[in-house]
Design a protein around this motif. Structure first.
Motif: not given
Length: 766
Positions: A136-157
């Motif tokens: 997943i960390t290899q997707l750092e420079n990929v253009k990623l679409d989210f729905s409610n990015a705050h939630f998913d990015l916090q979960v990943l963290y």
């Protein structure tokens, strides 16, 4: 579909179910075990309605499959990402798995922590978390679409230790910018704008997806889980693609429609605000538990005191209550002893039937809300309001805060909704920081920085009036700000035709200038009333003036500040012509109600219409339910004449009904939309400015080096923390970032305060 082959070591639709069936353990269902029953019902629905699976979704459980998929993802350079968890607490809940989608491939689900819904043992065929993290960390420079990015990015963290993933596009934010007046859930938007008619699977997924609501996602078997989860990142990406057709600065049609301006709000304001807010949410804030305990004791004691006072007050009416119960035995059973002050029905009986009071609100003849009770000149009404406020403080903050402390960090991790209102302002929940009563300092004082740090807050001074001066271009307001004068005192001096000094709150010797204070307060109420879209009645009530007095001040203000009046009229005209108004950054507030017809006419039953003749009307006429224009014009004229006569209007509407016509009155909706025009532009512009300031603070390299970070955003205030020894250097940088966030024709002003707790005593840092 894709060139990618899922039939190696991963689980595809068919093999997932086959392997699940092989592992199936026949456990007797005692007492109708609801979880087992639910899962079996879902499995049955999957087999019957989906034939056991869906071709464009897959479950990946081998490193080889994941590595290949991620390589294709990186080659594409774009896609969607989503997470599944056991709940909505990003910090303490558990991640179930990660969903990925990139164009040309299947939507995949990578399970991490699923357990048997029968035994609770962790299921096999799941990759170790560290392996999934590596890819997943290899997707750092990929253009990623989210729905409610705050939630998913916090979960990943929090759940995977991933902090290098960035959101390229958030469909919820884009949806707000495109239409803030509709729901912004992913499935709703996808169904409405993207879904193809032939996509029959979506309906089936929605049908069985509702069956496992309330069941932790980690307990959903893998052969079912991937069918529900794997589609989400694909929906996010495809919805993002749909939105980008409209939000861009290259399509001539979109430029002509000024949607390139809205696009710039998306890419220059909203998306850069995401990482700033993410850091705030991850950082969290401490609660002073010693103070919390003291406040709990204080407010519970106050609540008990008010309850005792209420009992005494109700006892004063014991004679009236007994007489009422004897006279109305049918209602006596509805009154408890003592009266339940949480029951609107009981309070309604007490105030309106027992005491014989009359509601000040004609539309709420038996209302018991704060706005009504505040008008009742009886001690019991004031005590009920005091009780409600104390009870709310206890339930929402004092007793609630310890229960929402993270088990992992022992901090509050508030959810900041960066498009929390239709104007673009923030809101927050868990807890709601925006709703803390402004007159109560106790609650805020519980919020404290980390050890060795102090709170440093920047508060915009008169952010909205300055935005009004900028957008209206009024010379007198601009001049006052450039001279550093108090804007409300300046306006009051013009309106009351007295020197500026006679409209200030304080005399030169520091004593209170009572007359000047009142003059200033009156004009502050008028200016803010115009900004907030208040009518003359509301302004008069707030200022404790008669309607005539308030109208006189408003008229004089508009005469002396004609460009403010012009701005108000232009804003309403803009909404009528375009259907929306804009902030100075191009953010839109759509007000569709403003262009409603004042009255809408419709036949209840066409056969009762005088214009209906079964012998002579054509078939087309019979089908038409349109009320003839001459009848509409006649009723409109009558209703307009009776605008301020409620009784007369009721008679007109009754007359129409006897003729088989219903009339919907839209004048209130239109007036409300007109009142929102100025407020939407000014408040939305203030929101743009605050977000730009947050972006600047977040991106400032030196502030990071000094240990500064933001913690709270409330209205026009940004509160952060930094080490005590760094305050001297942090303060001017913070002030500069906020002052230069947006360049206005008037100078901005920011009050910087350094404290040991929120709203605490200011520290003198030399």
């Amino acid at each position: 579909m894709a060139l990618f082959n899922f039939n190696r070591k991963g689980i595809d639709a068919g093999s997932a179910i086959k392997r699940a069936k092989k592992r199936k353990v026949n456990v007797p269902v005692k007492g109708g075990n609801s979880l087992v029953t639910t899962i079996e019902l879902i499995r049955k629905a999957v087999n019957e309605k989906l034939g056991g699976g869906i071709d464009d979704l897959a479950c990946i459980t081998s490193e080889e499959e994941l590595a290949t998929y991620v390589k294709h993802f990186i080659d594409n350079g774009c896609g969607g990402l989503d997470t599944e968890t056991t709940g909505l607490n990003c910090v303490d809940d558990k991640i179930a798995g990660v969903n990925l989608y990139t164009p040309g491939e299947k939507g995949i689900y990578v399970p991490l922590n699923h357990v048997s819904y029968m035994t609770g043992a962790k299921l096999k065929d799941q990759l170790p978390l560290d392996i999934v993290k590596k890819y997943i960390t290899q997707l750092e420079n990929v253009k990623l679409d989210f729905s409610n990015a705050h939630f998913d990015l916090q979960v990943l963290y929090w759940q995977m230790g991933i902090d290098n993933i960035k959101a390229y596009w958030d469909t919820q934010l884009a949806a707000n910018l495109l239409n803030e007046n509709e729901p912004h859930g992913l499935k709703y938007l996808y169904e409405k704008y993207v879904k193809k008619e032939e996509d029959a699977n979506s309906k089936q997924l929605a049908t069985f997806g509702t069956l496992f609501r309330g069941v932790p996602f980690t307990k959903i078997p893998l052969d079912i889980a991937y069918l529900y989860a794997g589609k989400d990142p694909k929906m996010s990406y495809e919805l993002g693609e749909f939105q980008r057709k409209y939000l861009n600065d290259t399509d001539p049609t979109m430029i002509k429609r000024h949607l390139d301006d809205v696009y710039r709000v998306m890419v220059d304001i909203e998306m850069p605000t995401v990482p700033a807010v993410l850091d705030m949410e991850i950082k969290g804030i401490n609660i002073d538990m010693d103070l919390n305990k003291k406040l709990s004791e204080k407010y519970h004691k106050r609540k008990e005191d008010v309850e005792n006072k209420l009992k005494i007050e109700f006892d004063k009416y014991s004679t009236e209550l007994e007489a009422f119960k004897k006279k109305h035995p049918d209602l006596s059973s509805r009154l408890s002893n003592p009266i339940n002050i949480s029951s609107p029905k009981q309070l309604g009986i007490f105030f309106y039937d027992v005491l014989g009071l009359k509601s000040p609100d004609k539309d709420k003849p038996r209302g018991t809300g704060a706005d009504i009770l505040d008008k009742f000149e009886v001690p019991v009404a004031k005590l009920i309001l005091e009780y409600r406020e104390i009870d709310k403080l206890l339930g929402t903050y004092v007793d609630k805060l310890p229960t929402v402390l993270s088990k992992r960090t022992n901090k509050i991790h508030c959810n900041f909704n960066q498009y929390g209102t239709v104007t673009g302002r923030f809101s927050s929940d868990n807890p709601n920081l925006q709703n803390i009563p402004s007159h109560n300092k106790d609650i805020r004082k519980m919020f404290i920085p980390d050890d060795g740090n102090v709170l440093i807050g920047g508060d915009y001074s008169q952010q909205e009036p300055r935005s009004l001066a900028h957008m209206s271009g009024d010379e007198k307001m601009i001049e006052a700000y450039k001279k550093g004068r108090d804007i409300y005192a300046t306006i009051a001096s013009y309106v009351y035709k007295v020197p500026y000094e006679e409209c200030l709150e304080f005399n030169p010797d520091g004593t209170t200038n009572a007359v000047g204070k009142q003059r200033r307060a009156n004009l502050k109420g008028v200016v803010l009333g115009i900004i907030y879209g208040r009518g003359v009645n509301s302004i008069a009530e707030k200022l404790k003036l008669t309607k005539k007095e308030a109208q006189s001040i408003i008229d004089e203000f508009f005469t002396l500040f004609p460009k403010v009046k012009q701005f108000t009229e232009d804003s309403i005209r803009m909404a009528h012509e375009l259907g929306y108004v804009t902030t100075f950054s191009g953010r839109r507030r759509r007000l569709p109600d403003i262009n409603l017809p004042p009255y809408e006419f419709k036949y209840i039953d066409k056969s009762t219409s005088d214009s209906f003749n079964p012998f002579f009307d054509t078939a087309d006429d019979v089908e038409s339910d349109e009320v003839p224009e001459y009848i509409q014009l006649s009723y409109t004229a009558m209703l307009n004449k009776a605008r301020f006569d409620k009784k007369r209007r009721k008679m007109i509407l009754y007359k129409a009904r006897t003729e088989g016509i219903t009339i919907k009155n839209n004048t209130g909706y239109i007036a409300q939309a007109e009142r929102q025009c100025v407020n939407s532009r000014i408040q939305g512009s203030a929101a743009d400015m605050t977000k730009k300031a947050m972006i600047a603070l977040h991106n400032n390299k030196r502030l990071k080096e000094l240990g500064y970070c933001m913690l709270i955003q409330v209205h026009d205030e940004i509160i952060g923390q930094c080490p005590l020894e760094a305050v001297k250097e942090v303060k001017p940088i913070l002030e500069e970032c906020m002052l230069n966030a947006v360049k206005l024709v008037v100078p901005m002003s920011v009050d910087v305060d350094i404290t040991k707790c929120w709203y605490g005593e200011s520290l003198n840092i030399e």
